[in-house]
Design a protein around this motif. Structure first.
Motif, PDB file in Angstrom:
ATOM      1  N   TYR A  99       0.791  -1.224   0.000  1.00  0.00           N
ATOM      2  CA  TYR A  99       0.000   0.000   0.000  1.00  0.00           C
ATOM      3  C   TYR A  99       0.826   1.277   0.000  1.00  0.00           C
ATOM      4  O   TYR A  99       0.338   2.326  -0.447  1.00  0.00           O
ATOM      5  N   LEU A 100       2.064   1.228   0.489  1.00  0.00           N
ATOM      6  CA  LEU A 100       2.869   2.439   0.582  1.00  0.00           C
ATOM      7  C   LEU A 100       4.016   2.503  -0.424  1.00  0.00           C
ATOM      8  O   LEU A 100       4.297   3.567  -0.974  1.00  0.00           O
ATOM      9  N   ASP A 101       4.674   1.385  -0.679  1.00  0.00           N
ATOM     10  CA  ASP A 101       5.799   1.417  -1.612  1.00  0.00           C
ATOM     11  C   ASP A 101       5.413   1.911  -3.009  1.00  0.00           C
ATOM     12  O   ASP A 101       6.216   2.599  -3.660  1.00  0.00           O
ATOM     13  N   PRO A 102       4.197   1.595  -3.531  1.00  0.00           N
ATOM     14  CA  PRO A 102       3.842   2.101  -4.872  1.00  0.00           C
ATOM     15  C   PRO A 102       3.469   3.578  -4.909  1.00  0.00           C
ATOM     16  O   PRO A 102       3.273   4.127  -5.994  1.00  0.00           O
ATOM     17  N   VAL A 103       3.342   4.239  -3.738  1.00  0.00           N
ATOM     18  CA  VAL A 103       2.836   5.611  -3.690  1.00  0.00           C
ATOM     19  C   VAL A 103       3.644   6.576  -4.552  1.00  0.00           C
ATOM     20  O   VAL A 103       3.052   7.370  -5.308  1.00  0.00           O
ATOM     21  N   PRO A 104       4.976   6.594  -4.491  1.00  0.00           N
ATOM     22  CA  PRO A 104       5.716   7.558  -5.338  1.00  0.00           C
ATOM     23  C   PRO A 104       5.395   7.419  -6.819  1.00  0.00           C
ATOM     24  O   PRO A 104       5.227   8.428  -7.520  1.00  0.00           O
ATOM     25  N   ARG A 105       5.296   6.175  -7.297  1.00  0.00           N
ATOM     26  CA  ARG A 105       4.959   5.981  -8.700  1.00  0.00           C
ATOM     27  C   ARG A 105       3.524   6.397  -8.992  1.00  0.00           C
ATOM     28  O   ARG A 105       3.232   7.012 -10.034  1.00  0.00           O
ATOM     29  N   HIS A 106       2.609   6.086  -8.081  1.00  0.00           N
ATOM     30  CA  HIS A 106       1.221   6.520  -8.251  1.00  0.00           C
ATOM     31  C   HIS A 106       1.144   8.043  -8.366  1.00  0.00           C
ATOM     32  O   HIS A 106       0.396   8.581  -9.194  1.00  0.00           O
ATOM     33  N   LEU A 107       1.889   8.741  -7.541  1.00  0.00           N
ATOM     34  CA  LEU A 107       1.855  10.205  -7.556  1.00  0.00           C
ATOM     35  C   LEU A 107       2.335  10.758  -8.892  1.00  0.00           C
ATOM     36  O   LEU A 107       1.745  11.696  -9.441  1.00  0.00           O
ATOM     37  N   LEU A 108       3.395  10.182  -9.421  1.00  0.00           N
ATOM     38  CA  LEU A 108       3.899  10.621 -10.716  1.00  0.00           C
ATOM     39  C   LEU A 108       2.852  10.426 -11.811  1.00  0.00           C
ATOM     40  O   LEU A 108       2.638  11.304 -12.656  1.00  0.00           O
ATOM     41  N   GLU A 109       2.188   9.285 -11.768  1.00  0.00           N
ATOM     42  CA  GLU A 109       1.217   8.991 -12.822  1.00  0.00           C
ATOM     43  C   GLU A 109      -0.053   9.816 -12.649  1.00  0.00           C
ATOM     44  O   GLU A 109      -0.692  10.199 -13.642  1.00  0.00           O
ATOM     45  N   LEU A 110      -0.441  10.100 -11.411  1.00  0.00           N
ATOM     46  CA  LEU A 110      -1.586  10.991 -11.204  1.00  0.00           C
ATOM     47  C   LEU A 110      -1.281  12.380 -11.746  1.00  0.00           C
ATOM     48  O   LEU A 110      -2.150  13.028 -12.351  1.00  0.00           O
ATOM     49  N   GLY A 111      -0.057  12.849 -11.533  1.00  0.00           N
ATOM     50  CA  GLY A 111       0.322  14.149 -12.071  1.00  0.00           C
ATOM     51  C   GLY A 111       0.259  14.171 -13.587  1.00  0.00           C
ATOM     52  O   GLY A 111      -0.226  15.134 -14.197  1.00  0.00           O
TER      53      GLY A 111
END
Length: 320
Positions: A99-111
């Protein structure tokens, strides 16, 4: 017509719970893009949404993700969650990894996606941690969805260290709350009905929408289950009292609160037999379940979702 970007963790349970949101918005004439895994393409497109596929590094294997749900409400009783329900190193590592390790990549893709699609709002479940963080970091309009019981008080110190490190990297202030309890200040669509919760003062943006998912049509005098919120709501929506054996304590607490069933913390054949006999013998359990059935039937869930999201979108447009 408005445009919305949905985002979910890559599991069948999360996609199934968010699909009614997509269908309600599309039925109202809006466009919905869905940031999800390629393995969910069929379900996402069946809801009428357009898949925006996750990068391969931003998703995880569903079989691995299904067990370590942060609330234990994934409808499964096997695996490490049952063995380590009170916490521990295995639990902490699993939550961080999935749940937490993918967050940085999720943030980039949301941007990338918000810049490309220019949606009127981002809509995510509370377990999709990047949703709240992206909104906090960019002030982008964000609507949260509570798939599990209302997550206002749950804490999980086991993952706070990793969560705080992510927040620090983003330049966000330190917090003491669990990352899975964040709700939007604009609108929070909550799975379920208010009668499931003990009386308490809730923020005005929290709107119950009825049952997001029902697992079929149930018949019978009682449901004995160790499954999650969706299964229990299905029984209550049919006026069937519930005996919860293990499972998510948040769900079990609500069964006890409503009087529509019982919770066995330690299940055995003898204890289950006695509990079933009590529920069948005492009319109060059936009466409470029937009362909840009437409440559920009073909800037009798609209409509630559409109305709340459209009102929030209109308010945002007027502020611009």
């Amino acid at each position: 017509m408005s445009t919305y970007l949905l985002a979910t963790m890559p599991t069948t349970a999360h996609v199934t719970a968010m699909a009614p949101i997509a269908r309600a918005l599309i039925g109202g004439g809006h466009r919905v893009h869905w940031y999800g895994s390629r393995s969910s393409r069929a379900a996402i497109e069946a809801a009428g949404a357009m898949l925006e596929p996750m990068d391969s590094t931003a998703g995880v294997d569903e079989a691995d993700l299904a067990a370590p749900h942060p609330r234990g409400g994934n409808g499964r009783s096997s695996g490490w969650w049952t063995r380590r329900r009170t916490g521990g190193e295995d639990r902490r590592r699993a939550l961080e990894r999935h749940y937490l390790d993918p967050v940085p990549r999720h943030l980039l893709e949301l941007g990338r996606l918000t810049g490309l699609l220019i949606p009127d709002a981002l809509i995510t479940s509370t377990d999709f941690v990047a949703g709240a963080l992206y909104a906090e970091q960019t002030r982008f309009p964000w609507i949260s969805v509570g798939i599990d019981p209302l997550p206002l008080t749950r804490r999980d110190a086991g993952v706070l260290g990793r969560y705080q490190a992510i927040r620090a990297q983003l330049g966000l202030r330190s917090v003491t709350t669990c990352p899975f309890t964040a709700i939007s200040g604009l609108l929070h669509l909550q799975n379920g009905v208010p009668a499931l919760d003990p009386p308490r003062e809730l923020p005005p943006q929290i709107q119950h929408v009825g049952a997001l998912t029902l697992t079929g049509c149930l018949q019978g005098q009682i449901l004995v289950t160790d499954r999650g919120f969706s299964t229990v709501q299905t029984a209550l929506a049919h006026g069937i009292p519930v005996l919860v054996t293990g499972g998510d304590p948040e769900v079990a607490d609500r069964i006890m609160w409503t009087g529509a069933g019982l919770h066995l913390r330690r299940a055995s054949a003898r204890r289950i037999g006695r509990a079933v006999a009590r529920i069948l013998d005492e009319p109060s359990f059936r009466n409470a379940a029937m009362s909840l059935r009437d409440i559920y039937h009073g909800y037009d869930t798609p209409a509630v979702i559409l109305k709340q999201v459209e009102q929030t979108t209109m308010a945002l447009m007027l502020q611009r």
